[in-house]
Design a protein around this motif. Sequence first.
Motif, mmCIF file in Angstrom:
data_model
loop_
_atom_site.group_PDB
_atom_site.id
_atom_site.type_symbol
_atom_site.label_atom_id
_atom_site.label_comp_id
_atom_site.label_asym_id
_atom_site.label_seq_id
_atom_site.Cartn_x
_atom_site.Cartn_y
_atom_site.Cartn_z
ATOM 1 N N ASN A 74 0.813 -1.221 0.000
ATOM 2 C CA ASN A 74 0.000 0.000 0.000
ATOM 3 C C ASN A 74 0.845 1.270 0.000
ATOM 4 O OD1 ASN A 74 -2.999 -0.885 0.439
ATOM 5 N ND2 ASN A 74 -1.799 -2.183 1.808
ATOM 6 N N GLU A 75 2.126 1.140 -0.373
ATOM 7 C CA GLU A 75 3.033 2.280 -0.501
ATOM 8 C C GLU A 75 3.255 2.987 0.834
ATOM 9 O OE1 GLU A 75 1.929 4.782 -3.816
ATOM 10 O OE2 GLU A 75 0.831 3.115 -4.730
ATOM 11 N N VAL A 76 3.255 2.217 1.924
ATOM 12 C CA VAL A 76 3.561 2.745 3.253
ATOM 13 C C VAL A 76 4.818 2.026 3.727
ATOM 14 C CG1 VAL A 76 2.745 3.098 5.604
ATOM 15 C CG2 VAL A 76 1.112 3.107 3.704
ATOM 16 N N ARG A 77 5.980 2.694 3.655
ATOM 17 C CA ARG A 77 7.246 2.033 3.954
ATOM 18 C C ARG A 77 7.897 2.517 5.236
ATOM 19 N NH1 ARG A 77 11.188 3.027 -0.519
ATOM 20 N NH2 ARG A 77 10.249 5.106 -0.596
ATOM 21 N N SER A 78 7.592 3.721 5.670
ATOM 22 C CA SER A 78 8.211 4.288 6.856
ATOM 23 C C SER A 78 7.727 3.563 8.107
ATOM 24 C CB SER A 78 7.861 5.779 6.948
ATOM 25 O OG SER A 78 8.104 6.282 8.233
ATOM 26 N N GLU A 83 3.531 2.401 12.127
ATOM 27 C CA GLU A 83 3.035 2.459 13.504
ATOM 28 C C GLU A 83 1.675 3.149 13.559
ATOM 29 O OE1 GLU A 83 4.480 4.147 17.880
ATOM 30 O OE2 GLU A 83 5.192 5.095 16.026
ATOM 31 N N ARG A 84 1.535 4.269 12.848
ATOM 32 C CA ARG A 84 0.256 4.975 12.849
ATOM 33 C C ARG A 84 -0.840 4.139 12.180
ATOM 34 N NH1 ARG A 84 3.649 9.533 11.723
ATOM 35 N NH2 ARG A 84 3.176 9.410 9.494
ATOM 36 N N ALA A 85 -0.449 3.382 11.128
ATOM 37 C CA ALA A 85 -1.445 2.570 10.435
ATOM 38 C C ALA A 85 -2.032 1.500 11.338
ATOM 39 C CB ALA A 85 -0.809 1.924 9.198
ATOM 40 N N ARG A 110 13.095 -4.920 10.279
ATOM 41 C CA ARG A 110 13.585 -4.859 8.896
ATOM 42 C C ARG A 110 15.102 -4.831 8.856
ATOM 43 N NH1 ARG A 110 11.468 0.040 5.344
ATOM 44 N NH2 ARG A 110 12.556 1.175 6.992
ATOM 45 N N ARG A 111 15.720 -4.139 9.786
ATOM 46 C CA ARG A 111 17.180 -4.039 9.805
ATOM 47 C C ARG A 111 17.839 -5.374 10.150
ATOM 48 N NH1 ARG A 111 19.099 -1.045 14.805
ATOM 49 N NH2 ARG A 111 18.672 -3.149 15.586
ATOM 50 N N LEU A 432 14.791 3.849 1.180
ATOM 51 C CA LEU A 432 14.846 4.481 2.496
ATOM 52 C C LEU A 432 16.048 4.010 3.300
ATOM 53 C CD1 LEU A 432 11.101 4.268 3.635
ATOM 54 C CD2 LEU A 432 12.268 6.182 2.552
ATOM 55 N N THR A 433 16.505 2.794 3.038
ATOM 56 C CA THR A 433 17.620 2.215 3.776
ATOM 57 C C THR A 433 18.928 2.407 3.005
ATOM 58 O OG1 THR A 433 17.103 0.081 2.790
ATOM 59 C CG2 THR A 433 16.175 0.538 4.953
#
Length: 463
Positions: A74-78, A83-85, A110-111, A432-433
Amino acid sequence: MGYIVGTDRGQASLLPARIEDYVAGDAPVRVIDAFVDGLDVEALGFGRAAPAATGRPGYDPRDLLKLYVWGYFNEVRSSRRLERACWRDVEAMWLLRQLAPDFKTIADFRRDNGPAIVGACRAFVLVCRDAGLFSARLVALDGSKFRAAASAQKIMGRQEIGREAARLDATIAAYLAGLDAADATEPDDAPEAVEAALAALRARRTELDLMAARLDETDRTTLVDGEEDVRPMGAGRGPKPPSYNVQTAVDADTGLIVHHDVTDEPTDRRQLHPMARATKASLGRDALAVVADKGFDNGAHASACERDGIIACVPAQRSVNSQGDGTLFDRTAFTYEAASDSFACPAGRRLLRKQLQRRDRAVIYASPDCSGCALKPRCTTAARRLVTRHLDEEALNRMDARATPQMMRARRCAVEHPFGTLKRMTAGGRFLTRNLKGTRTEMALSVLAYNILRATNISQAAA
């Protein structure tokens, strides 16, 4: 006549609606949930795959993987947005059964689980293969540049490193002089702030020395400060931003991505054989047909593909004779004879083997004597004509002959759409990484989300 009126927010309900009722039966989030639940997370190498016997309970890695796959879908990667989702998106609440991990937990997952996430992406490819979704009659290869997290202003060459090092040396000398003056006037009062700043300057000076040493070791002209794996790359005349070269192998019939990789190679010339071989292994085939554009042209890889049972269809990039304003005989006017390992020129004379260029995998053939030849004005302006032949010439010719216009149209139709979707999922193609470890994890999540979307669409179309 009034408007359509919604339910009163303060209205009490005897039987509140289930969150299950808010997620459609054919929603892709259900595919994500079922797939991840079926994974052997311990075999894939996820951390905390088995709950600890003591201490505070942690989150199931399946739940965090579901959240990330849903987010990239859904194009939400941060991690902060994920967290907000968890608090406000009904699908995320359904998927995690109303769990709400904090952003640090999400980011750390993820890391710390990069290779395992890549393995989960490959596991879905195997699921699609076993379900018969891959026809694998033809696989299209392509590469595309994705922007790195590092800024273009962080690109540093030897001159930039030298200038900053000189500036730091002058600043450090000034700080030391200030410390000496402070010691002379107030010997018992240590300027702690100055000492901390001096330590930071020295640490940065050490980083610059390491960057200069890395330039010497890798024979590169530039490095990106803060992201050593990335390279400036891209098309066009302007400055090249720090980017990674993302490679995909797409099934031409279904549009599913069979294999992918993230590399720091600025071109595709060394990607044909490794990508084709890995794709063949993923599909479990004895033979495989692949098509790619001319950027993948490589004689050594063409021969390696033939040895491994891979039929490569790639246009060969041939050099042309630019001397004499392009009016002189091209190399195609010369006929190679394998029995004598020589070329016959248009005038019937022989060009004999002269020199082997191991780096370019080519052999230079030269005419012993071109004097007195009536065709010499149309052949060369030098004393004698030279012709170069690649060591893998036959394999290159066969690979080029298979790259028909129909094959190249099939390549365009198959491989361009997935990259468009992947770049839409990643904010226009921006990671982002940092470094290959992080970017490979991100791309695995993007490819997994894309394949789930594609497989869902195929199944719904077939129903």
